[in-house]
Design a protein around this motif. Sequence first.
Motif, mmCIF file in Angstrom:
data_model
loop_
_atom_site.group_PDB
_atom_site.id
_atom_site.type_symbol
_atom_site.label_atom_id
_atom_site.label_comp_id
_atom_site.label_asym_id
_atom_site.label_seq_id
_atom_site.Cartn_x
_atom_site.Cartn_y
_atom_site.Cartn_z
ATOM 1 N N ILE A 34 0.838 -1.210 0.000
ATOM 2 C CA ILE A 34 0.000 0.000 0.000
ATOM 3 C C ILE A 34 0.863 1.245 0.000
ATOM 4 O O ILE A 34 0.569 2.224 -0.699
ATOM 5 C CB ILE A 34 -0.947 -0.009 1.225
ATOM 6 C CG1 ILE A 34 -1.907 -1.191 1.132
ATOM 7 C CG2 ILE A 34 -1.711 1.301 1.348
ATOM 8 C CD1 ILE A 34 -2.769 -1.379 2.353
ATOM 9 N N TYR A 35 1.940 1.217 0.786
ATOM 10 C CA TYR A 35 2.820 2.381 0.908
ATOM 11 C C TYR A 35 3.410 2.777 -0.441
ATOM 12 O O TYR A 35 3.439 3.957 -0.812
ATOM 13 C CB TYR A 35 3.933 2.085 1.912
ATOM 14 C CG TYR A 35 4.996 3.153 1.975
ATOM 15 C CD1 TYR A 35 4.745 4.382 2.571
ATOM 16 C CD2 TYR A 35 6.262 2.932 1.421
ATOM 17 C CE1 TYR A 35 5.723 5.365 2.624
ATOM 18 C CE2 TYR A 35 7.249 3.898 1.484
ATOM 19 C CZ TYR A 35 6.977 5.120 2.080
ATOM 20 O OH TYR A 35 7.939 6.093 2.121
ATOM 21 N N PHE A 36 3.895 1.802 -1.191
ATOM 22 C CA PHE A 36 4.541 2.105 -2.470
ATOM 23 C C PHE A 36 3.538 2.370 -3.594
ATOM 24 O O PHE A 36 3.823 3.107 -4.531
ATOM 25 C CB PHE A 36 5.491 0.970 -2.856
ATOM 26 C CG PHE A 36 6.684 0.870 -1.951
ATOM 27 C CD1 PHE A 36 7.702 1.812 -2.015
ATOM 28 C CD2 PHE A 36 6.784 -0.147 -1.007
ATOM 29 C CE1 PHE A 36 8.803 1.728 -1.176
ATOM 30 C CE2 PHE A 36 7.875 -0.238 -0.159
ATOM 31 C CZ PHE A 36 8.883 0.712 -0.241
ATOM 32 N N LYS A 37 2.339 1.797 -3.485
ATOM 33 C CA LYS A 37 1.339 1.968 -4.533
ATOM 34 C C LYS A 37 0.548 3.272 -4.377
ATOM 35 O O LYS A 37 0.197 3.929 -5.358
ATOM 36 C CB LYS A 37 0.375 0.773 -4.516
ATOM 37 C CG LYS A 37 -0.485 0.676 -5.769
ATOM 38 C CD LYS A 37 -1.273 -0.633 -5.776
ATOM 39 C CE LYS A 37 -2.106 -0.770 -7.051
ATOM 40 N NZ LYS A 37 -2.868 -2.046 -7.074
ATOM 41 N N TYR A 38 0.269 3.663 -3.108
ATOM 42 C CA TYR A 38 -0.533 4.866 -2.841
ATOM 43 C C TYR A 38 0.227 5.774 -1.871
ATOM 44 O O TYR A 38 -0.280 6.147 -0.814
ATOM 45 C CB TYR A 38 -1.892 4.486 -2.237
ATOM 46 C CG TYR A 38 -2.671 3.479 -3.038
ATOM 47 C CD1 TYR A 38 -3.374 3.862 -4.187
ATOM 48 C CD2 TYR A 38 -2.701 2.137 -2.657
ATOM 49 C CE1 TYR A 38 -4.083 2.930 -4.922
ATOM 50 C CE2 TYR A 38 -3.405 1.201 -3.390
ATOM 51 C CZ TYR A 38 -4.103 1.601 -4.517
ATOM 52 O OH TYR A 38 -4.812 0.681 -5.240
ATOM 53 N N LYS A 39 1.418 6.156 -2.265
ATOM 54 C CA LYS A 39 2.329 6.842 -1.348
ATOM 55 C C LYS A 39 1.763 8.169 -0.826
ATOM 56 O O LYS A 39 1.798 8.450 0.370
ATOM 57 C CB LYS A 39 3.672 7.078 -2.029
ATOM 58 C CG LYS A 39 4.812 7.331 -1.045
ATOM 59 C CD LYS A 39 6.150 7.244 -1.752
ATOM 60 C CE LYS A 39 7.290 7.313 -0.774
ATOM 61 N NZ LYS A 39 8.597 7.171 -1.427
ATOM 62 N N LYS A 40 1.205 9.003 -1.706
ATOM 63 C CA LYS A 40 0.691 10.316 -1.294
ATOM 64 C C LYS A 40 -0.487 10.175 -0.334
ATOM 65 O O LYS A 40 -0.569 10.865 0.684
ATOM 66 C CB LYS A 40 0.277 11.126 -2.526
ATOM 67 C CG LYS A 40 1.447 11.654 -3.337
ATOM 68 C CD LYS A 40 0.976 12.545 -4.469
ATOM 69 C CE LYS A 40 2.159 13.078 -5.281
ATOM 70 N NZ LYS A 40 1.707 13.938 -6.416
ATOM 71 N N LEU A 41 -1.395 9.277 -0.681
ATOM 72 C CA LEU A 41 -2.549 9.035 0.186
ATOM 73 C C LEU A 41 -2.094 8.469 1.527
ATOM 74 O O LEU A 41 -2.603 8.871 2.594
ATOM 75 C CB LEU A 41 -3.515 8.056 -0.490
ATOM 76 C CG LEU A 41 -4.765 7.661 0.316
ATOM 77 C CD1 LEU A 41 -5.631 8.887 0.584
ATOM 78 C CD2 LEU A 41 -5.568 6.587 -0.416
ATOM 79 N N PHE A 42 -1.135 7.580 1.469
ATOM 80 C CA PHE A 42 -0.595 6.963 2.689
ATOM 81 C C PHE A 42 -0.017 8.035 3.612
ATOM 82 O O PHE A 42 -0.299 8.043 4.822
ATOM 83 C CB PHE A 42 0.484 5.939 2.323
ATOM 84 C CG PHE A 42 1.078 5.215 3.498
ATOM 85 C CD1 PHE A 42 0.567 3.987 3.887
ATOM 86 C CD2 PHE A 42 2.136 5.753 4.225
ATOM 87 C CE1 PHE A 42 1.106 3.297 4.976
ATOM 88 C CE2 PHE A 42 2.673 5.089 5.314
ATOM 89 C CZ PHE A 42 2.158 3.859 5.684
ATOM 90 N N VAL A 43 0.779 8.928 3.067
ATOM 91 C CA VAL A 43 1.422 9.983 3.868
ATOM 92 C C VAL A 43 0.374 10.912 4.484
ATOM 93 O O VAL A 43 0.469 11.286 5.656
ATOM 94 C CB VAL A 43 2.419 10.786 3.009
ATOM 95 C CG1 VAL A 43 2.923 12.015 3.761
ATOM 96 C CG2 VAL A 43 3.589 9.904 2.593
#
Length: 592
Positions: free
Chosen positions: A356-365
Amino acid sequence: MLKFLKSNLFFFLLLTTIVFLLYGKSINFDFTNHDDASLIVNNINYLSQWKNIPSLFTTSAYLSKNYYYYRPILTLSFSIEAILFYNNTKIYHITNIILFILALYLMYVFLSKLNTNKTVLKLLMILICVHPILSSSVVWVPARNDTLLAVFVFLSFIFFIKYLENNSLTNLALYISFFTISLLTKESAIFVMFLYILFIYCFDYKLSKKETLKNLFIFFCVFAVYFCLRSVSVRAVKMGEHIIYFKDYFDNVIYGYAYFIYKIFNFFDIPIMVDTLNINKVLHLISYIFSFLILYVMYRKKMISFKVLFFCLVWFIVWLLPTFLFLKSNYLLLFHRILIPLFAVILVSCKLLEKIYFKYKKLFVTVYILLFGILCFNSSLQANKYSTSESYIKYSEKYAGNSPIVQSVILQDYMYKKDYDKAMEIAKKIVEEYPEFIAGKTRMAQILYKQGKIKEAEELYIELLPTQKEETQYVCCRELSKIYYEQNELDKALFYGQQAHKLRPYNTNAQENMAIIYAKAGYYKEAINILSNLLSFDKKNVQYMYNLGRLYEASGNIDIAIEYAKLAVLEEPYNDEYKQYLKLLENKKNEG
């Protein structure tokens, strides 16, 4: 610079900074008078002597052999603080903060060796360090036991991995040593040996037959020494006493696990403690369904192997199991016990969030920053519940008001406020609903005494004396000595006072009580010896100085009485009583 920012040293410094910023205020917190009084305050004089350290390994955490809890490393930590800083609450809280940081960092080091993404792992560890479910681990001094256990268990596993990788004798010695220390910290460490074996299987390590036999022999020796020490130090657990409560244990296990899982995700307004009878069974069982659904999807999507998943489940279950077993219904769940089990939650979460972190990095942050802020805010509020004994009582009543333990604490608060009618109402409720809770009856006797019903109080204490519970015997003897002291029956007062002192030889209250009785009975030398000993530890205690002055005056030694009176005035120069007493002694000396 970038290399330093990615280093473990920088992460440790970051973790330290965040924890101190969030929980630094706890340094000024008081003791809550729940366990910390029994573990530290009442035994402070004994704990503050270097010569008593060896004896900590031959008694329970409460410095009495009549308890189950063999935890000498915990008591040793309190003893070192008492020796160096006596009863300075700030030091105990600072130590708790440091140990919490160390436990989390070592958990990170252990997890980083298990094929986890370090960036995701660091982010998760930062969230965990500000999660309100762990607030009590930092701000409540008696919660230190599980924090210490976490430190030694994680150190043991770190060196165990190194030993599996190179069969080094140094690493073998280190992992066994830390395991032994963890065993001396809390009984639940006994499960670690089983977890070592499971770890080898689940993470595909190998151990030769020769090394296996060597390890088994060492463990046999460690356990032999441990159980020998334990057998002479604490009360044995009688399994027969617990079998009849199997249904209660079963309910505690089923709903207790569900509640802990539920509060990991629903972290708003976490209780100080929760009564197992008050758990919403349907709501919290949903957390089982939700958790197993996530784990099933992760397994099917090959986010986590079956072996690793199995290890995490066993780890979580095993470390929480002692929390629920051998404890009847109406048992209180305390959240500092979740610290070590959270290791499994973090490992699973790390596997889940890596993609999830690498696929949706901006949303994750974005979500991460928001969640970090919410967790910090809630942890700050949670910490405040432990700031004073009054606050602790208030929030304990809110979440576990029906528990006899909590009701007993509330009752004491009403007694302190001299609302004896309300206190008696609660005491009667405890005795009626929980007849096996003997403390309810001793509280009732104390209230009767305060209400002036001396004869009734005396009769109830005498009725309770034959109980096998040492704590009840101590309370009864102590209170009977006070009753007979006030009735001027000094022979009886001395007898029961001495019995109380024998049961709790290191208890400050028991020693003070004996000094008072000796003084009234005219045994000034004995009273002076006790108070002089107490003053040698608590060097700023003005009341001890003043009372020693009185005793020396009564024994005819005016010069020494004046010296103690001067010390009292020096410590409290604005106290008119001490100044008048000093003047009285000086006039008496001049007249003589």
